[in-house]
Design an enzyme around this catalytic site. Structure first.
Site, PDB file in Angstrom:
ATOM      1  N   LYS A 179      22.244   6.079 -22.956  1.00  0.00           N
ATOM      2  CA  LYS A 179      22.292   6.970 -24.117  1.00  0.00           C
ATOM      3  C   LYS A 179      23.459   6.623 -25.035  1.00  0.00           C
ATOM      4  CE  LYS A 179      20.001  11.017 -22.119  1.00  0.00           C
ATOM      5  NZ  LYS A 179      20.199  12.396 -21.659  1.00  0.00           N
TER       6      LYS A 179
ATOM      7  N   LYS B 167       6.778   4.824 -19.785  1.00  0.00           N
ATOM      8  CA  LYS B 167       6.623   6.221 -19.375  1.00  0.00           C
ATOM      9  C   LYS B 167       6.173   7.077 -20.556  1.00  0.00           C
ATOM     10  CE  LYS B 167       9.929   9.219 -17.901  1.00  0.00           C
ATOM     11  NZ  LYS B 167      11.032   9.817 -17.154  1.00  0.00           N
TER      12      LYS B 167
ATOM     13  N   LYS C  43       8.593  12.318 -24.643  1.00  0.00           N
ATOM     14  CA  LYS C  43       8.649  13.220 -25.804  1.00  0.00           C
ATOM     15  C   LYS C  43       9.104  12.493 -27.056  1.00  0.00           C
ATOM     16  CE  LYS C  43      10.191  17.257 -23.178  1.00  0.00           C
ATOM     17  NZ  LYS C  43      11.434  17.890 -22.721  1.00  0.00           N
TER      18      LYS C  43
HETATM   19  P1  AMP Z   1      12.578  15.688 -19.757  1.00  0.00           P
HETATM   20  O1  AMP Z   1      11.384  15.627 -20.647  1.00  0.00           O
HETATM   21  O2  AMP Z   1      13.298  14.386 -19.696  1.00  0.00           O
HETATM   22  O3  AMP Z   1      13.461  16.877 -19.989  1.00  0.00           O
HETATM   23  O4  AMP Z   1      11.996  15.864 -18.278  1.00  0.00           O
HETATM   24  C1  AMP Z   1      11.623  17.086 -17.677  1.00  0.00           C
HETATM   25  C2  AMP Z   1      11.039  16.746 -16.313  1.00  0.00           C
HETATM   26  O5  AMP Z   1       9.780  16.037 -16.456  1.00  0.00           O
HETATM   27  C3  AMP Z   1      11.939  15.837 -15.466  1.00  0.00           C
HETATM   28  O6  AMP Z   1      11.894  16.262 -14.110  1.00  0.00           O
HETATM   29  C4  AMP Z   1      11.312  14.468 -15.626  1.00  0.00           C
HETATM   30  O7  AMP Z   1      11.565  13.623 -14.518  1.00  0.00           O
HETATM   31  C5  AMP Z   1       9.821  14.806 -15.752  1.00  0.00           C
HETATM   32  N1  AMP Z   1       9.104  13.788 -16.555  1.00  0.00           N
HETATM   33  C6  AMP Z   1       9.359  13.442 -17.846  1.00  0.00           C
HETATM   34  N2  AMP Z   1       8.486  12.481 -18.278  1.00  0.00           N
HETATM   35  C7  AMP Z   1       7.649  12.230 -17.230  1.00  0.00           C
HETATM   36  C8  AMP Z   1       6.533  11.330 -17.035  1.00  0.00           C
HETATM   37  N3  AMP Z   1       6.089  10.521 -18.012  1.00  0.00           N
HETATM   38  N4  AMP Z   1       5.927  11.322 -15.826  1.00  0.00           N
HETATM   39  C9  AMP Z   1       6.352  12.148 -14.838  1.00  0.00           C
HETATM   40  N5  AMP Z   1       7.394  13.008 -14.948  1.00  0.00           N
HETATM   41  C10 AMP Z   1       8.045  13.055 -16.119  1.00  0.00           C
END
Ligand code: AMP
Ligand code: TRP
Length: 335
Positions: free
Chosen positions: A117, A198, A201
């Protein structure tokens, strides 16, 4: 899936952008399963972590509220679990400061996520550096035993464990040592437009299915999703794109991946896509409707969150007072 029971669990998501099916399958679905298996779940919206990266202050309150509505819409029940916003419980920032005093700076600058980051930002705020210490405070304040996280957070969890051990050694046993809980099969749902990356968002809307996407957008995005070479499903030779589509299919329909792959063996990719789009529209409709219902009444939503924050604060403050005592801080007369 073997789920623990009767454990204290803390899970959290950052309110950044709109959550997608990757977040749901990789994280939220497990939190609900853990709640329903009889665990004590604290589900937190990590707004203080989200502001360590560039964000829009004007829309942030709304983004935060939408994330709270979404967590409840996917099945986190505020009567069974403690659903709250991190910044509504001041103990988190206070505990984070106390933990900062025993955190070696070198441990923070070595964190993979920090390095990634920091590379992308012009000036690096100290908040980004201290992010793991705040996350350790989130976890340790609740005497958390299990933390369900994606692969990307396991280093932060290891850091929290190390900090807990260090504090306990230096000041006397205060914290439970938390364990990570990572579910391998759905740990990585991939992008619809590039199955080697992956689902995220921060990527283009076409690459993901948002949990609050309009139902008409779902078939369009699935139809446009990248496929592998060939035209029909061959379960013995699945490329990354079909593996991803079938993983999403299997997880949403609660069937083993192999069974779904066999069911569509020999059928054209268009058939799989059409069935997947129908399934997604069907499974996401109740989530979307429930979230919209909750967002209809901000007052009620805020009331639920105030109750969550109060219950969270009672738990967190107990640990915080012990931390202050053990660290030799003079408590005010009334505490
Ligand atoms: P974040 O969007 O980074 O705040 O992630 C929230 C949760 O969703 C975390 O536990 C991440 O590990 C999970 N996560 C985010 N993107 C993915 C994805 N493409 N596949 C599986 N888990 C995800
Ligand atoms: N850093 C986590 C993420 O990006 C969110 C988070 C903040 C968290 N505090 C936490 C996760 C405590 C688990 C426990 O996904």
């Amino acid at each position: 899936m073997d789920l623990p029971s009767n454990k204290r669990i803390l899970s959290a998501a950052q309110p950044t952008g709109e959550a997608h099916i990757g977040n749901y399958l990789g994280a939220f679905k497990q939190w609900v399963a853990l709640q329903d298996a009889g665990n004590d779940v604290c589900a937190m919206i990590a707004d203080l972590h989200a502001i360590t990266a560039p964000y829009d202050a004007a829309t942030f309150p709304n983004t935060t509220l939408r994330m709270a509505a979404l967590l409840m819409a996917v099945g986190l029940d505020p009567k069974k679990s403690v659903v709250f916003i991190q910044s509504h419980v001041p103990a988190h920032t206070e505990a984070a400061w106390l933990l900062t005093t025993i955190t070696p700076v070198g441990d923070l600058t070595r964190m993979t996520q920090y390095k990634d980051k920091a590379k992308k930002q012009k000036t690096v705020g100290a908040g980004l550096l201290n992010y793991p210490t705040l996350m350790a405070a989130d976890i340790l304040l609740y005497q958390t035993e299990i933390v369900p996280v994606g692969e990307d957070q396991t280093q932060h969890l290891e850091f929290a464990r190390t900090l807990a051990r260090k504090f306990n050694r230096q000041f006397g046993k205060t914290f439970t040592e938390p364990r990570a809980f990572v579910l391998e099969e759905t740990a990585r749902i991939m992008s619809l437009t590039d199955p080697t990356r992956k689902m995220s968002k921060s990527d283009l809307p076409a690459s993901r299915i948002g949990l609050l996407d309009d139902p008409s957008a779902i078939p369009r995005k699935i139809r446009a999703a990248v496929t592998d070479s060939g035209t029909a499903v061959n379960p013995k030779k699945l490329g990354p794109a079909l593996t991803n589509l079938l993983t999403i299919f299997a997880t949403f329909s609660e069937k083993p991946f192999r069974d779904v792959a066999e069911e569509y063996a020999g059928l054209g990719y268009a058939v799989v896509k059409s069935a997947l789009a129908d399934l997604l529209v069907d499974r996401l409709a109740p989530i979307r409707n429930r979230a919209e219902e909750l967002l209809w009444d901000h007052g009620e939503l805020q009331r639920i969150l105030a109750d969550g924050a109060e219950r969270a604060a009672t738990l967190a403050n107990k640990t915080l007072v012990t931390m202050r005592k053990r660290m030799g801080l003079l408590l005010p007369q009334n505490e």
